[in-house]
Design an enzyme around this catalytic site. Structure first.
Site, PDB file in Angstrom:
ATOM      1  N   ASN A  56       0.817  -1.207   0.000  1.00  0.00           N
ATOM      2  CA  ASN A  56       0.000   0.000   0.000  1.00  0.00           C
ATOM      3  C   ASN A  56       0.855   1.264   0.000  1.00  0.00           C
ATOM      4  O   ASN A  56       0.479   2.270  -0.599  1.00  0.00           O
ATOM      5  CB  ASN A  56      -1.009   0.004   1.155  1.00  0.00           C
ATOM      6  N   HIS A  91       9.826   1.602   5.840  1.00  0.00           N
ATOM      7  CA  HIS A  91       9.687   2.119   4.483  1.00  0.00           C
ATOM      8  C   HIS A  91      10.660   3.278   4.309  1.00  0.00           C
ATOM      9  O   HIS A  91      10.595   4.255   5.060  1.00  0.00           O
ATOM     10  CB  HIS A  91       8.261   2.597   4.226  1.00  0.00           C
TER      11      HIS A  91
END
Length: 136
Positions: free
Chosen positions: A59, A89
């Site tokens: 996502n 991330h």
């Protein structure tokens, strides 16, 4: 998305998650997830390929693509890393504005370790933004 206004040249995302977070994904067919003892790249490609192959894990890749260069030009690396306990991330964007480096270390969702708790909170924030006249 603000950098996009001046023109982006490059957007890359490296997402690292514990090996068990990749259970039930294509990585399970190409890697023995229980035997991974060092950071291991399980996918490298563009955001479209990542989102299609890893819909419950990518996502952030889709979000970066939508905000920036699009699905074809956003480079994604997915890593199974036994040394992390969070979903990590590392996003880099470069363009006429300069260079942006952002790292998120998010706790996994209690209900779905493939995604972060932050994903649900982000949806809640979007809904809250709709109800207010000032958005930060």
């Amino acid at each position: 998305s603000a950098g996009k206004l001046a023109g982006l040249d490059k957007v890359t995302l490296k997402s690292s998650k514990p090996p068990k977070a990749w259970t039930g994904t294509p990585a399970e067919k190409t890697h023995d997830l229980s035997a991974i003892s060092a950071p291991t790249v399980i996918f490298s490609g563009n955001a479209r390929e990542a989102a299609l192959a890893f819909p419950k894990n990518a996502n952030v890749a889709a979000t970066a693509a939508l905000a920036g260069l699009g699905f074809e030009r956003t480079t994604i690396t997915l890593v199974a890393d036994p040394g992390v306990t969070q979903n990590v991330h590392h996003l880099e964007a470069e363009g006429a504005f300069g260079k942006l480096i952002l790292e998120i270390n998010a706790n996994p969702s209690p209900d779905n370790p493939k995604t972060s708790h932050m994903a649900a909170l982000s949806i809640m924030r979007v809904l809250e933004n709709e109800a207010t006249s000032i958005v930060i």
